[in-house]
Motif scaffolding. Structure first.
Motif, PDB file in Angstrom:
ATOM      1  N   UNK A 131      49.843 -52.343  60.799  1.00 22.52           N
ATOM      2  CA  UNK A 131      48.938 -53.436  60.463  1.00 22.52           C
ATOM      3  C   UNK A 131      49.502 -54.723  61.012  1.00 22.52           C
ATOM      4  N   UNK A 132      48.654 -55.656  61.375  1.00 20.22           N
ATOM      5  CA  UNK A 132      49.136 -56.939  61.868  1.00 20.22           C
ATOM      6  C   UNK A 132      48.149 -58.045  61.560  1.00 20.22           C
ATOM      7  N   UNK A 161      41.340 -48.400  55.479  1.00 21.05           N
ATOM      8  CA  UNK A 161      40.571 -49.421  54.759  1.00 21.05           C
ATOM      9  C   UNK A 161      41.135 -49.618  53.349  1.00 21.05           C
ATOM     10  N   UNK A 162      41.369 -48.504  52.660  1.00 20.17           N
ATOM     11  CA  UNK A 162      41.876 -48.582  51.286  1.00 20.17           C
ATOM     12  C   UNK A 162      43.278 -49.213  51.285  1.00 20.17           C
ATOM     13  N   UNK A 163      44.117 -48.741  52.203  1.00 20.05           N
ATOM     14  CA  UNK A 163      45.499 -49.194  52.303  1.00 20.05           C
ATOM     15  C   UNK A 163      45.553 -50.674  52.696  1.00 20.05           C
ATOM     16  N   UNK A 164      44.740 -51.074  53.658  1.00 19.79           N
ATOM     17  CA  UNK A 164      44.708 -52.464  54.127  1.00 19.79           C
ATOM     18  C   UNK A 164      44.227 -53.393  53.036  1.00 19.79           C
ATOM     19  N   UNK A 289      54.831 -50.900  58.992  1.00 17.31           N
ATOM     20  CA  UNK A 289      54.294 -49.536  59.094  1.00 17.31           C
ATOM     21  C   UNK A 289      53.701 -49.233  57.724  1.00 17.31           C
ATOM     22  N   UNK A 290      52.382 -49.078  57.665  1.00 18.64           N
ATOM     23  CA  UNK A 290      51.740 -48.823  56.370  1.00 18.64           C
ATOM     24  C   UNK A 290      51.494 -47.342  56.163  1.00 18.64           C
ATOM     25  N   UNK A 291      51.578 -46.912  54.923  1.00 19.91           N
ATOM     26  CA  UNK A 291      51.259 -45.534  54.591  1.00 19.91           C
ATOM     27  C   UNK A 291      52.480 -44.712  54.227  1.00 19.91           C
ATOM     28  N   UNK A 324      55.401 -50.978  48.793  1.00 17.61           N
ATOM     29  CA  UNK A 324      54.950 -49.579  48.880  1.00 17.61           C
ATOM     30  C   UNK A 324      54.688 -48.984  47.500  1.00 17.61           C
ATOM     31  N   UNK A 325      55.574 -49.294  46.543  1.00 15.67           N
ATOM     32  CA  UNK A 325      55.384 -48.775  45.192  1.00 15.67           C
ATOM     33  C   UNK A 325      54.072 -49.266  44.602  1.00 15.67           C
TER      34      UNK A 325
END
Lengths: 353, 353
Positions: A131-132, A161-164, A289-291, A324-325
């Motif tokens: 993501x950026x 979408x959910x994560x962002x 780094x997402x996820x 992340x948590x």
């Protein structure tokens, strides 16, 4: 155990000292500056390469030994097999609890692969994403994926979408972030097969989903989170970078054409600096780094010290906020609304735990 | 038979007077200006809508009657079935030899569909593409496809490459245009499956193929022709448009912050105007539909008179240069090099005529 060397309490940021076009010098300079600003830092890499440069810079930052650097163009399969690469050792420090985030300007594919290999995915997320933030009229807009996944399934776009949405809510404090899919038209009928299917699913979820947006609308700030595959995201990002560079290049040329322009241009230098800062990736430092279950910040390969410092400060903020948590909690959260929960579970393939 | 009303000899440009957000007023204004500059123009549309506006504007440009306008959001299948739409009638004028090109600011999908339906494809080309010029450091760069084909096969990308290369050679006089594929990395291994396969084929053809380029390199002017699918092309183009708008918006804000900035900003107005002109789509007028046997120029739906005038001038130049015929000749050209010819034939599915 690494003893914290900054004011940031017990949090330690592991910095890959070997990755990036300007490693190790610019990486070390950036790490030293972040440390001076109060963040505990540990450098990871080959001591025979790092130590002499560190000494030149009059710094005593701790070094954790790694055996090899991953080349910028090394195939990811090969890179993942090196057990003692600086990146792998840095990720291991987080796994063992000795560090709380990794910052690297190295090979992006390897960064993604090692984060996945070492830390595994968040529940319901199949693929990591980069993501950026892009600067838009109304402030920064979060775009994902910007390069990790060249092609995606519709379910991946929904997960991004959910994560962002959760990431922007937590990192920017934006309540109920406005979410949109990047497409070649605003109508629901526009886009690739994947975009159209993701649009359909997102319409059914309780997210603040606006629908499809076009490239120009991204910069108008129409949404807080823009979702796309990594190929399109890369083109949007790199294209924007190119346009910004060319316009500033044209301005430089125009502003030195005659004396009048030179005088006027000089008067405008602060204004140009303010604009340049808003669009300069070095100000953002790096992209998360997402996820995955831990924090990894990937810096541009061309990063100089300033970008590294900003990336370390970002990593430290994310670690402090336990991002992340909290994304994990948000993904698993029971909202009390059973049907919403069922839709999310279905969209994300979450188990009903 | 339409009698030519301009100095351009026997060439006549058919203008869709009903298409676009600002039709008919801005379309008519643009057509009148192009006519004043010596181009023969015929307006196509509903006389009861056009005639009163034309009278207000004191013009006697000829009108060819059509029954209906195609709505900007009308499904293309429906639009293609209307036998007497302004666009269909305009295309028919070219088929019958009464006009030599069509200019429309209407529904892009319908424009593409009608050009295909009325005029058929050039030999070896399976799909029409929209091409457009983007301003780069070294001059205009031709990008195709920028919106006609959301998804493509590798063979389509190869055809776009051949077609774009010939178009730039003929329209810009660039000998042996430098050609590149838009991707998310410069290595041959980067990109979607389609990009990777097209890269492989293009490496084997006698074109000046540089390989893959990233979005920022497009604006550095690294190549003369950039090939991509219509989804990515749209994102590159619209993203660039968005960045340009935002930077000029920021400049406007910065330049009115204090008296000093206002004075300096005023002095720089000519410089900004020069830059703005280089990046303004209205200057380019419109983009040609490539791959069909006749000339169709598609203008931005938001076009005002200036864009329409420039599009008509472009259509007239293309008609004068007999561009589709020359692209056709180039595609069928026997270079005397049998193996090169065989490779092209294979890549384009050309018959050995």
């Amino acid at each position: 155990v690494i003893s914290p060397n900054g004011a940031s309490g017990t949090r330690v940021i592991a910095v890959d000292a070997m990755g990036g076009d300007h490693a190790p010098l610019e990486i070390l300079k950036g790490a030293i500056e972040a440390n001076a600003r109060g963040v505990s830092v540990v450098l990871v890499g080959q001591p025979r390469v790092i130590a002499p440069v560190l000494e030149q810079l009059n710094s005593r930052l701790p070094i954790v030994e790694a055996e090899a650097a991953i080349a910028m163009d090394e195939p990811v399969g090969l890179a993942l097999r090196r057990e003692r690469s600086s990146l792998r050792v840095a990720a291991g420090l987080v796994s063992s609890g000795d560090a709380h985030a990794v910052v690297s300007a190295g090979n992006s594919a390897a960064i993604m692969g090692i984060a996945y290999q070492a830390w595994k995915m968040l529940p319901g997320i199949d693929r990591p994403a980069f993501g950026g933030f892009l600067p838009a009229r109304t402030g920064p807009v979060f775009v994902l994926d910007i390069g990790a996944n060249t092609t995606v399934k519709p379910s991946h776009l929904v997960q991004f979408a959910v994560m962002g949405s959760v990431y922007v809510q937590l990192s920017q404090g934006t309540e109920n972030p406005r979410l949109a899919l990047l497409s070649n038209g605003t109508e629901d009928s526009k886009g690739t097969k994947e975009v159209k299917q993701a649009n359909e699913t997102l319409r059914k979820l309780d997210l603040n989903f606006l629908g499809n947006v076009e490239g120009n609308q991204v910069f108008e700030g129409i949404a807080d989170v823009i979702v796309c595959d990594g190929f399109s995201g890369n083109i949007l990002l790199k294209g924007a970078e190119g346009v910004v560079n060319e316009i500033f290049d044209m301005l430089r040329t125009e502003l030195t054409k005659d004396l009048m322009s030179k005088v006027a241009g000089a008067a405008l230098t602060p204004a140009f600096t303010r604009i340049k800062r808003r669009v300069d990736y070095e100000e953002y430092g790096g992209v998360p780094v997402l996820g995955v279950n831990e924090i990894m910040i990937n810096c541009h390969g061309k990063s100089h010290a300033k970008a590294i410092t900003n990336a370390i400060l970002l990593a430290d903020r994310m670690a402090k906020e336990r991002l992340p948590q909290r994304i994990r909690e948000a993904l698993l959260e029971d909202t009390g609304d059973a049907s919403r929960r069922r839709r999310l579970v279905r969209a994300l393939h979450l188990s009903h735990e």
